[in-house]
Motif scaffolding. Structure first.
Motif, PDB file in Angstrom:
ATOM      1  N   GLU A  39      38.142 -51.307 -33.444  1.00 51.48           N
ATOM      2  CA  GLU A  39      39.170 -51.374 -32.515  1.00 51.48           C
ATOM      3  C   GLU A  39      38.877 -52.575 -31.580  1.00 51.48           C
ATOM      4  O   GLU A  39      37.739 -52.679 -31.222  1.00 51.48           O
ATOM      5  N   GLU A  53      43.988 -57.034 -31.219  1.00 50.92           N
ATOM      6  CA  GLU A  53      45.426 -56.376 -31.380  1.00 50.92           C
ATOM      7  C   GLU A  53      46.644 -56.896 -30.893  1.00 50.92           C
ATOM      8  O   GLU A  53      47.504 -57.047 -31.180  1.00 50.92           O
ATOM      9  N   PHE A  61      42.740 -51.424 -38.193  1.00 54.18           N
ATOM     10  CA  PHE A  61      41.687 -51.505 -37.377  1.00 54.18           C
ATOM     11  C   PHE A  61      40.797 -50.289 -37.593  1.00 54.18           C
ATOM     12  O   PHE A  61      41.304 -48.975 -37.212  1.00 54.18           O
ATOM     13  N   GLU A  98      45.846 -48.811 -35.600  1.00 56.28           N
ATOM     14  CA  GLU A  98      44.539 -48.313 -35.308  1.00 56.28           C
ATOM     15  C   GLU A  98      44.557 -46.986 -36.237  1.00 56.28           C
ATOM     16  O   GLU A  98      45.325 -46.062 -35.870  1.00 56.28           O
ATOM     17  N   GLN A 108      41.330 -54.250 -28.451  1.00 56.31           N
ATOM     18  CA  GLN A 108      42.363 -54.603 -27.726  1.00 56.31           C
ATOM     19  C   GLN A 108      43.014 -56.192 -27.642  1.00 56.31           C
ATOM     20  O   GLN A 108      44.190 -56.072 -27.929  1.00 56.31           O
TER      21      GLN A 108
END
Length: 118
Positions: A89, A94, A84, A106, A91
């Motif tokens: 990004e 991820e 990322f 990240e 969350q």
């Protein structure tokens, strides 16, 4: 190592363009996926639904608003890791990748390449 650049660009001022060049210079096999048709470094930029096999790393260059459906796509490709890059990004994405056994990192692909961390 095969690296898929999601959000590939023909614009030399874009980080995805710089990453493609640096990955290529360092001997990595690149697969380009983006919304604009074209060719970069002798490689076709494929449409976002393009599926590729044996991908080790996906490096993301699309923001949150362009990541809809990306978890399912990435799970189908099943890379070892997804990078990322700054500004990408997410969350939720991820966490979904980690739950599927795919490492979510990240970081900046360009910095990783320049410092030997790739």
């Amino acid at each position: 190592m095969k690296v898929l650049i999601y959000g590939a660009s023909l614009n030399p001022q874009r980080y995805a363009y710089l990453a493609a060049n640096m990955l290529h210079q360092k001997g990595h096999e690149i697969v380009l996926v983006g919304i604009k048709k074209g060719e970069l470094l002798g490689q076709t930029i494929h449409p976002p639904e393009w599926m590729e096999s044996d991908v080790h790393t996906v490096t993301l260059y699309v923001g949150l608003r362009n990541q809809k459906g990306l978890l399912d796509y990435l799970k189908q490709i099943n890379p070892k890791r997804v990078i990322f890059n700054p500004g990408t990004e997410n969350q939720e994405l991820e966490s979904g990748l980690e739950a599927a056994g795919i490492a979510a990192v990240e970081a900046c692909t360009l910095v990783m390449l320049q410092t030997g961390q790739f």
